[in-house]
Design an enzyme around this catalytic site. Structure first.
Site, PDB file in Angstrom:
ATOM      1  N   LYS A 176      15.097  -6.099   3.951  1.00  0.00           N
ATOM      2  CA  LYS A 176      15.705  -5.213   5.197  1.00  0.00           C
ATOM      3  C   LYS A 176      17.024  -5.283   5.781  1.00  0.00           C
ATOM      4  CE  LYS A 176      11.104  -3.977   6.655  1.00  0.00           C
ATOM      5  NZ  LYS A 176      10.136  -3.592   7.844  1.00  0.00           N
ATOM      6  N   ASP A 236      10.210   2.000  11.534  1.00  0.00           N
ATOM      7  CA  ASP A 236       9.402   1.091  11.907  1.00  0.00           C
ATOM      8  C   ASP A 236       8.952   1.168  13.522  1.00  0.00           C
ATOM      9  OD1 ASP A 236       8.957  -0.290   9.600  1.00  0.00           O
ATOM     10  OD2 ASP A 236      10.300  -2.029  10.086  1.00  0.00           O
ATOM     11  N   LYS A 265       0.949  -1.046   0.081  1.00  0.00           N
ATOM     12  CA  LYS A 265      -0.071   0.006   0.184  1.00  0.00           C
ATOM     13  C   LYS A 265       1.054   1.245  -0.070  1.00  0.00           C
ATOM     14  CE  LYS A 265      -4.145  -2.220   2.321  1.00  0.00           C
ATOM     15  NZ  LYS A 265      -4.719  -2.486   1.235  1.00  0.00           N
ATOM     16  N   GLY A 306      12.687 -10.589  12.639  1.00  0.00           N
ATOM     17  CA  GLY A 306      13.102  -9.397  12.231  1.00  0.00           C
ATOM     18  C   GLY A 306      12.114  -7.952  12.645  1.00  0.00           C
ATOM     19  N   SER A 359      14.403 -20.236  22.271  1.00  0.00           N
ATOM     20  CA  SER A 359      15.749 -19.918  21.918  1.00  0.00           C
ATOM     21  C   SER A 359      15.736 -18.552  21.445  1.00  0.00           C
ATOM     22  CB  SER A 359      16.445 -21.056  21.561  1.00  0.00           C
ATOM     23  OG  SER A 359      16.104 -21.023  20.302  1.00  0.00           O
ATOM     24  N   MET A 399       1.000  -6.092  14.538  1.00  0.00           N
ATOM     25  CA  MET A 399       1.879  -5.438  13.524  1.00  0.00           C
ATOM     26  C   MET A 399       1.572  -5.777  12.107  1.00  0.00           C
ATOM     27  SD  MET A 399       5.476  -5.372  15.823  1.00  0.00           S
ATOM     28  CE  MET A 399       6.515  -5.025  14.435  1.00  0.00           C
TER      29      MET A 399
HETATM   30  P1  ATR Z   1       9.730 -11.045  10.284  1.00  0.00           P
HETATM   31  O1  ATR Z   1      10.720 -10.617   9.824  1.00  0.00           O
HETATM   32  O2  ATR Z   1       8.440 -11.119   9.930  1.00  0.00           O
HETATM   33  O3  ATR Z   1       9.569 -10.887  11.719  1.00  0.00           O
HETATM   34  P2  ATR Z   1      10.901 -13.671  10.721  1.00  0.00           P
HETATM   35  O4  ATR Z   1      12.038 -13.184  11.269  1.00  0.00           O
HETATM   36  O5  ATR Z   1      10.909 -15.194  10.055  1.00  0.00           O
HETATM   37  O6  ATR Z   1       9.969 -12.784  10.064  1.00  0.00           O
HETATM   38  O7  ATR Z   1      10.081 -13.969  12.008  1.00  0.00           O
HETATM   39  C1  ATR Z   1       8.826 -14.550  12.256  1.00  0.00           C
HETATM   40  C2  ATR Z   1       8.111 -14.599  13.535  1.00  0.00           C
HETATM   41  O8  ATR Z   1       7.090 -15.129  13.571  1.00  0.00           O
HETATM   42  C3  ATR Z   1       9.021 -15.534  14.457  1.00  0.00           C
HETATM   43  O9  ATR Z   1       8.904 -15.036  15.650  1.00  0.00           O
HETATM   44  C4  ATR Z   1       8.124 -16.867  14.319  1.00  0.00           C
HETATM   45  O10 ATR Z   1       8.279 -17.954  15.323  1.00  0.00           O
HETATM   46  P3  ATR Z   1       9.644 -18.875  15.274  1.00  0.00           P
HETATM   47  O11 ATR Z   1      10.970 -18.045  15.550  1.00  0.00           O
HETATM   48  O12 ATR Z   1       9.515 -19.751  16.339  1.00  0.00           O
HETATM   49  O13 ATR Z   1       9.849 -19.334  13.978  1.00  0.00           O
HETATM   50  C5  ATR Z   1       6.821 -16.438  14.440  1.00  0.00           C
HETATM   51  N1  ATR Z   1       5.641 -17.252  13.957  1.00  0.00           N
HETATM   52  C6  ATR Z   1       5.589 -17.361  12.399  1.00  0.00           C
HETATM   53  N2  ATR Z   1       4.570 -18.319  12.457  1.00  0.00           N
HETATM   54  C7  ATR Z   1       4.168 -18.584  13.607  1.00  0.00           C
HETATM   55  C8  ATR Z   1       2.976 -19.510  14.084  1.00  0.00           C
HETATM   56  N3  ATR Z   1       2.146 -20.290  13.329  1.00  0.00           N
HETATM   57  N4  ATR Z   1       2.795 -19.677  15.457  1.00  0.00           N
HETATM   58  C9  ATR Z   1       4.083 -18.910  16.322  1.00  0.00           C
HETATM   59  N5  ATR Z   1       4.834 -18.126  15.781  1.00  0.00           N
HETATM   60  C10 ATR Z   1       4.787 -17.963  14.462  1.00  0.00           C
END
Ligand code: ATR
Length: 282
Positions: free
Chosen positions: A77, A114, A27, A141, A166, A225
């Site tokens: 990013k 952000d 958008k 991220g 972790s 977010m």
């Molecule tokens: P972004 O840049 O959007 O933050 P990312 O670094 O891949 O992308 O992080 C995605 C986040 O969403 C992580 O905290 C991920 O949890 P994991 O670290 O365990 O992967 C979380 N996430 C994505 N799908 C999820 C789900 N179905 N349930 C719980 N947490 C989820």
């Protein structure tokens, strides 16, 4: 896939863009078009789809063609952080860049707006951060990008809970001495303790609910977010479980765009009317 060599910039105007992959849903062109009209700025802003391996090539090409500034979105990013000549302190801390501009010497600068976007949207919705206990869901991220901005607002505590525990612990460790930060398992979160719950996971993008207790939402302000044309599943969960306020991330998107616009043009656009316009077109 669009290669950087296909970038085309109209003449007689200042050119800006957002680069990402995917990008068709963005958008940002709509938002910046409205900002430009509102503030009487002569500029053109387009969305550019960039091949996953071609970010720095696309950035150089955009600059070579006379582009003035860029927004950067998923998945670039981190690449943007490595590609620019200079980083602001907050971009360095977040290890992420969503806004780039060039100085008179042709050197590139990277910042992240952000956290400003999130904080300003919370403020616009009368959600105070000072002395509040905040729960952040996720440790990727998106969360890294806003964490120091939230800490700067005088919060009482921030608890980070993530599916992969972790990663939450690692994020807390990276902030070393800040005692307000802690990591928690989803199952250990205490209902009634948190004032604000921020969903920084990408789960809503896949329509997935987080495995947290429903009672956590009661009387809290819940903020996703992620934004979507319809309520995200986190926003629905919050409403159904007694949250005082439940918001998605459209306001954050518009506020972070406004902060980028200010960096480029030295003019602050009005945001609330733009949020309404974009929402009404959804
Ligand atoms: P972004 O840049 O959007 O933050 P990312 O670094 O891949 O992308 O992080 C995605 C986040 O969403 C992580 O905290 C991920 O949890 P994991 O670290 O365990 O992967 C979380 N996430 C994505 N799908 C999820 C789900 N179905 N349930 C719980 N947490 C989820």
């Amino acid at each position: 896939m669009t290669s950087s060599l296909q970038i085309c910039l109209p003449a007689d105007t200042d050119n800006y863009c957002v680069m990402g992959n995917p990008i068709s849903h963005s958008k940002s062109p709509q938002i910046h078009k409205i900002f430009a009209e509102q503030t009487d700025q002569n500029l053109f802003y387009q969305a550019i789809l960039v091949d996953p391996d071609c970010f720095s090539e696309a950035l150089s090409e955009f600059q070579r063609l006379g582009g003035k500034g860029l927004n950067i979105t998923v998945p670039f990013k981190g690449d943007a952080c490595n590609a620019v000549d200079h980083l602001t302190a907050r971009a360095k801390k977040a290890a992420a860049v969503n806004t780039i501009w060039f100085d008179k010497k042709g050197e590139s600068h990277g910042d992240t707006t952000d956290a400003t976007g999130l904080v300003n949207d919370l403020r616009a919705n009368d959600i105070q951060l000072q002395d509040k206990n905040i729960l952040i869901l996720g440790a990727g991220g998106a969360v890294r990008g806003v964490l120091s901005g939230l800490l700067e607002q005088g919060v009482q505590s921030i608890t980070i809970a993530n599916r992969t525990h972790s990663r939450a612990e690692e994020l807390v460790t990276n902030y070393g001495s800040d005692e307000r930060l802690s990591a928690s398992e989803f199952t250990d979160l205490k209902s009634g303790f948190f004032d604000i719950i921020i969903n920084g996971t990408s789960a809503s993008l896949y329509g997935e609910l987080l495995p947290i207790d429903d009672t956590l939402a009661m009387n809290t302000c819940c903020y996703d977010m992620v934004y979507a044309d319809a309520d995200t599943c986190f926003v629905k969960w919050a409403r159904e479980n007694g949250a005082r306020i439940a918001l998605d991330g459209l306001g954050m998107l518009v506020h972070q765009a406004a902060a980028s616009f200010y960096i480029w043009r030295d003019v602050s656009p009005q945001t609330s009317s733009v949020i309404e316009i974009i929402r009404s077109k959804s």
